[in-house]
Design a protein around this motif. Structure first.
Motif, PDB file in Angstrom:
ATOM      1  N   ALA A  95      42.995  -7.016  91.184  1.00 10.34           N
ATOM      2  CA  ALA A  95      43.583  -7.208  92.509  1.00 10.34           C
ATOM      3  C   ALA A  95      44.140  -8.618  92.625  1.00 10.34           C
ATOM      4  O   ALA A  95      43.824  -9.502  91.829  1.00 10.34           O
ATOM      5  CB  ALA A  95      42.534  -6.971  93.596  1.00 10.34           C
ATOM      6  N   GLU A  96      44.977  -8.832  93.641  1.00 12.11           N
ATOM      7  CA  GLU A  96      45.506 -10.171  93.876  1.00 12.11           C
ATOM      8  C   GLU A  96      44.478 -11.085  94.518  1.00 12.11           C
ATOM      9  O   GLU A  96      44.593 -12.311  94.416  1.00 12.11           O
ATOM     10  CB  GLU A  96      46.753 -10.073  94.753  1.00 12.11           C
ATOM     11  CG  GLU A  96      47.925  -9.419  94.039  1.00 12.11           C
ATOM     12  CD  GLU A  96      49.139  -9.254  94.914  1.00 12.11           C
ATOM     13  OE1 GLU A  96      50.264  -9.463  94.403  1.00 12.11           O
ATOM     14  OE2 GLU A  96      48.982  -8.906  96.110  1.00 12.11           O
ATOM     15  N   ARG A  97      43.483 -10.509  95.186  1.00 16.28           N
ATOM     16  CA  ARG A  97      42.383 -11.301  95.737  1.00 16.28           C
ATOM     17  C   ARG A  97      41.086 -10.516  95.582  1.00 16.28           C
ATOM     18  O   ARG A  97      41.063  -9.296  95.724  1.00 16.28           O
ATOM     19  CB  ARG A  97      42.609 -11.654  97.210  1.00 16.28           C
ATOM     20  CG  ARG A  97      41.466 -12.475  97.819  1.00 16.28           C
ATOM     21  CD  ARG A  97      41.775 -13.001  99.207  1.00 16.28           C
ATOM     22  NE  ARG A  97      42.773 -14.068  99.164  1.00 16.28           N
ATOM     23  CZ  ARG A  97      43.050 -14.852 100.192  1.00 16.28           C
ATOM     24  NH1 ARG A  97      42.418 -14.699 101.357  1.00 16.28           N
ATOM     25  NH2 ARG A  97      43.962 -15.798 100.098  1.00 16.28           N
ATOM     26  N   VAL A  98      40.009 -11.225  95.283  1.00 15.16           N
ATOM     27  CA  VAL A  98      38.714 -10.588  95.093  1.00 15.16           C
ATOM     28  C   VAL A  98      37.640 -11.441  95.750  1.00 15.16           C
ATOM     29  O   VAL A  98      37.807 -12.657  95.923  1.00 15.16           O
ATOM     30  CB  VAL A  98      38.416 -10.403  93.582  1.00 15.16           C
ATOM     31  CG1 VAL A  98      38.174 -11.748  92.903  1.00 15.16           C
ATOM     32  CG2 VAL A  98      37.225  -9.478  93.348  1.00 15.16           C
ATOM     33  N   ILE A  99      36.546 -10.790  96.117  1.00 19.70           N
ATOM     34  CA  ILE A  99      35.384 -11.482  96.688  1.00 19.70           C
ATOM     35  C   ILE A  99      34.281 -11.515  95.642  1.00 19.70           C
ATOM     36  O   ILE A  99      33.986 -10.498  95.008  1.00 19.70           O
ATOM     37  CB  ILE A  99      34.876 -10.760  97.951  1.00 19.70           C
ATOM     38  CG1 ILE A  99      35.993 -10.647  98.998  1.00 19.70           C
ATOM     39  CG2 ILE A  99      33.667 -11.483  98.531  1.00 19.70           C
ATOM     40  CD1 ILE A  99      36.554 -11.965  99.465  1.00 19.70           C
ATOM     41  N   ALA A 100      33.667 -12.688  95.472  1.00 21.72           N
ATOM     42  CA  ALA A 100      32.573 -12.841  94.509  1.00 21.72           C
ATOM     43  C   ALA A 100      31.426 -13.595  95.162  1.00 21.72           C
ATOM     44  O   ALA A 100      31.650 -14.512  95.965  1.00 21.72           O
ATOM     45  CB  ALA A 100      33.045 -13.607  93.272  1.00 21.72           C
ATOM     46  N   PRO A 101      30.169 -13.247  94.825  1.00 24.25           N
ATOM     47  CA  PRO A 101      29.058 -14.093  95.259  1.00 24.25           C
ATOM     48  C   PRO A 101      29.246 -15.504  94.701  1.00 24.25           C
ATOM     49  O   PRO A 101      29.628 -15.660  93.524  1.00 24.25           O
ATOM     50  CB  PRO A 101      27.834 -13.403  94.640  1.00 24.25           C
ATOM     51  CG  PRO A 101      28.266 -11.994  94.385  1.00 24.25           C
ATOM     52  CD  PRO A 101      29.710 -12.082  94.044  1.00 24.25           C
ATOM     53  N   ALA A 102      28.991 -16.499  95.505  1.00 29.21           N
ATOM     54  CA  ALA A 102      29.201 -17.879  95.056  1.00 29.21           C
ATOM     55  C   ALA A 102      28.374 -18.204  93.823  1.00 29.21           C
ATOM     56  O   ALA A 102      28.785 -19.028  92.993  1.00 29.21           O
ATOM     57  CB  ALA A 102      28.863 -18.855  96.191  1.00 29.21           C
ATOM     58  N   THR A 103      27.218 -17.548  93.681  1.00 27.68           N
ATOM     59  CA  THR A 103      26.349 -17.806  92.534  1.00 27.68           C
ATOM     60  C   THR A 103      26.871 -17.183  91.243  1.00 27.68           C
ATOM     61  O   THR A 103      26.311 -17.427  90.175  1.00 27.68           O
ATOM     62  CB  THR A 103      24.935 -17.275  92.803  1.00 27.68           C
ATOM     63  OG1 THR A 103      25.017 -15.893  93.190  1.00 27.68           O
ATOM     64  CG2 THR A 103      24.252 -18.066  93.908  1.00 27.68           C
ATOM     65  N   GLN A 104      27.923 -16.375  91.316  1.00 31.25           N
ATOM     66  CA  GLN A 104      28.507 -15.762  90.125  1.00 31.25           C
ATOM     67  C   GLN A 104      29.878 -16.349  89.786  1.00 31.25           C
ATOM     68  O   GLN A 104      30.629 -15.788  88.992  1.00 31.25           O
ATOM     69  CB  GLN A 104      28.616 -14.238  90.307  1.00 31.25           C
ATOM     70  CG  GLN A 104      27.259 -13.569  90.321  1.00 31.25           C
ATOM     71  CD  GLN A 104      27.308 -12.095  90.664  1.00 31.25           C
ATOM     72  OE1 GLN A 104      26.376 -11.568  91.268  1.00 31.25           O
ATOM     73  NE2 GLN A 104      28.368 -11.408  90.303  1.00 31.25           N
ATOM     74  N   VAL A 105      30.163 -17.489  90.367  1.00 32.76           N
ATOM     75  CA  VAL A 105      31.423 -18.193  90.123  1.00 32.76           C
ATOM     76  C   VAL A 105      31.155 -19.364  89.185  1.00 32.76           C
ATOM     77  O   VAL A 105      30.132 -20.050  89.298  1.00 32.76           O
ATOM     78  CB  VAL A 105      32.037 -18.683  91.446  1.00 32.76           C
ATOM     79  CG1 VAL A 105      33.330 -19.456  91.196  1.00 32.76           C
ATOM     80  CG2 VAL A 105      32.304 -17.503  92.370  1.00 32.76           C
ATOM     81  N   LEU A 106      32.085 -19.585  88.272  1.00 33.33           N
ATOM     82  CA  LEU A 106      31.954 -20.647  87.275  1.00 33.33           C
ATOM     83  C   LEU A 106      33.219 -21.503  87.252  1.00 33.33           C
ATOM     84  O   LEU A 106      34.317 -20.992  87.483  1.00 33.33           O
ATOM     85  CB  LEU A 106      31.763 -20.042  85.886  1.00 33.33           C
ATOM     86  CG  LEU A 106      30.431 -19.338  85.605  1.00 33.33           C
ATOM     87  CD1 LEU A 106      30.607 -18.266  84.530  1.00 33.33           C
ATOM     88  CD2 LEU A 106      29.391 -20.366  85.173  1.00 33.33           C
ATOM     89  N   PRO A 107      33.094 -22.791  86.943  1.00 31.75           N
ATOM     90  CA  PRO A 107      34.300 -23.599  86.792  1.00 31.75           C
ATOM     91  C   PRO A 107      35.034 -23.205  85.510  1.00 31.75           C
ATOM     92  O   PRO A 107      34.429 -22.671  84.578  1.00 31.75           O
ATOM     93  CB  PRO A 107      33.746 -25.032  86.695  1.00 31.75           C
ATOM     94  CG  PRO A 107      32.376 -24.853  86.106  1.00 31.75           C
ATOM     95  CD  PRO A 107      31.863 -23.551  86.671  1.00 31.75           C
ATOM     96  N   ILE A 108      36.332 -23.464  85.463  1.00 31.28           N
ATOM     97  CA  ILE A 108      37.080 -23.234  84.231  1.00 31.28           C
ATOM     98  C   ILE A 108      36.626 -24.282  83.208  1.00 31.28           C
ATOM     99  O   ILE A 108      36.672 -25.477  83.487  1.00 31.28           O
ATOM    100  CB  ILE A 108      38.596 -23.358  84.462  1.00 31.28           C
ATOM    101  CG1 ILE A 108      39.059 -22.395  85.550  1.00 31.28           C
ATOM    102  CG2 ILE A 108      39.359 -23.128  83.155  1.00 31.28           C
ATOM    103  CD1 ILE A 108      38.915 -20.938  85.215  1.00 31.28           C
ATOM    104  N   PRO A 109      36.169 -23.876  82.030  1.00 28.30           N
ATOM    105  CA  PRO A 109      35.741 -24.880  81.049  1.00 28.30           C
ATOM    106  C   PRO A 109      36.915 -25.766  80.614  1.00 28.30           C
ATOM    107  O   PRO A 109      38.054 -25.304  80.528  1.00 28.30           O
ATOM    108  CB  PRO A 109      35.242 -24.033  79.866  1.00 28.30           C
ATOM    109  CG  PRO A 109      35.046 -22.654  80.402  1.00 28.30           C
ATOM    110  CD  PRO A 109      36.020 -22.500  81.525  1.00 28.30           C
ATOM    111  N   GLU A 110      36.626 -27.012  80.309  1.00 23.34           N
ATOM    112  CA  GLU A 110      37.654 -27.909  79.793  1.00 23.34           C
ATOM    113  C   GLU A 110      38.213 -27.340  78.502  1.00 23.34           C
ATOM    114  O   GLU A 110      37.480 -26.841  77.639  1.00 23.34           O
ATOM    115  CB  GLU A 110      37.064 -29.300  79.544  1.00 23.34           C
ATOM    116  CG  GLU A 110      36.694 -30.056  80.805  1.00 23.34           C
ATOM    117  CD  GLU A 110      36.178 -31.448  80.495  1.00 23.34           C
ATOM    118  OE1 GLU A 110      36.427 -31.932  79.367  1.00 23.34           O
ATOM    119  OE2 GLU A 110      35.528 -32.049  81.369  1.00 23.34           O
TER     120      GLU A 110
END
Length: 326
Positions: A95-110
């Motif tokens: 989808a163009e937008r999705v909802i995720a629990p904040a605890t399942q979000v990760l930063p993009i690795p360098e």
């Protein structure tokens, strides 16, 4: 927003790019404007009607994505609008937008670009939770990875090597076997005409086996395990039911686990939040050091999800297939 819906259970043509209501984040949730979503075999099973989403999850397919934080639900303080992130999902990634629990979000690795990052959350969390948290793989042990050239397999080989384990992998073609070796497998075996049991026994037996086949490999996997070995079953491509030789298990003190990721609770001892936190602490540094990298076979516009599903079903895919919104 637009999203991929499943018109009815069936072949890839049931996937449709349609207008859908734009979701809003609730308490503890993050809205993400999706740049890319990874395709997993679970998505194929959902499309076919054999793997419904868990209660409360989005009916849309897609178990991982990358993108930019668009909005924050109440109580979310560790993310900001505009953050570039990737996320583990229970559904909704196509989808163009999705909802995720904040605890399942990760930063993009360098060192990883925004689109390629969509290839990471589901495979890394699956491998880490099964091979390390459950299987206990450690330095100098032997890891056998079945389907080593696929999305899960390419990740598992690299994580095994980064941990200092010796890795064996099965695959179906010369090109696939070469990729497994390039990623760090010291032993590669064709599943078409090779004998992985004999090859792994030459290494002293496998301490951990990551298996995507299920029934058809069960007895051979038990034979390939070392004393106190662990068989982690994560797929059923070779069937659901097989005869289990308990004698082999008793003599070798073997443990067998069959642990899915999608239906786990958000929190608690077996929850996804703990897996994601451990992955961020332990695996993200491996990625940023260049020891583990996403392997992407190809990308398709999200509106062409049916073509991407056809590709994955046809076989021969090395690493991940991604869908992009841009």
């Amino acid at each position: 927003m637009h999203a991929i819906t499943i018109r009815e259970p069936g072949d890839p043509e049931v996937l449709e790019w349609r207008e859908q209501p734009t979701p809003e984040p609730g308490r503890g949730e993050v809205a993400i404007d999706v740049a890319a979503a990874g395709i997993n075999r679970a998505d194929l099973a959902q499309r076919q009607g054999s793997y419904p989403p868990p209660p409360g999850a989005s009916e849309l397919p897609g178990l991982e994505c990358s993108g930019t934080v668009a909005a924050l639900g109440k109580g979310v303080t560790n993310w900001q609008v505009g953050d570039r992130v990737c996320a583990l999902l229970a559904g909704g990634g196509y989808a163009e937008r999705v909802i995720a629990p904040a605890t399942q979000v990760l930063p993009i690795p360098e060192g990883v670009d925004l689109v390629e990052a969509a290839a990471l959350p589901e495979v890394v969390c699956t491998v880490w939770s099964n091979v390390v948290q459950e299987g206990g793989l450690s330095r100098d042990q032997v890891l056998l990875v079945h389907g080593g050239s696929g999305g899960i397999g390419t990740c598992a080989i690299q994580i095994g090597r980064a941990l200092g384990a010796r890795v064996a992998a099965t695959a179906g073609s010369e090109a696939s076997l070469r990729l497994c070796a390039e990623l760090g497998a010291e032993t590669t075996v064709s599943y078409r005409d090779g004998d992985f049991v004999a090859e792994v026994k030459e290494m002293g037996g496998a301490n951990v086996i990551l298996d995507n086949m299920g029934a058809s490999y069960l007895d051979r996997n038990l034979s390939a395990l070392a004393q106190d070995g662990h068989l982690a079953v994560i797929g059923l491509q070779g069937g659901r039911k097989a005869e289990l030789d308990l004698g082999k298990m008793l003599v070798k003190r073997i443990r067998v686990s069959a642990l899915g990721l999608r239906g786990r609770p958000l929190d608690g001892p077996n929850g996804k939040a703990g897996i994601v936190a451990d992955v961020r602490q332990r695996v993200w540094p491996m990625i940023e050091r260049g020891e583990v990298r996403p392997v992407v076979h190809s990308t398709y516009p999200m509106s062409e999800a049916a073509r991407a599903h056809e590709l994955l079903e046809a076989g021969g895919v090395h690493g991940k297939v991604l869908l992009t919104t841009g």
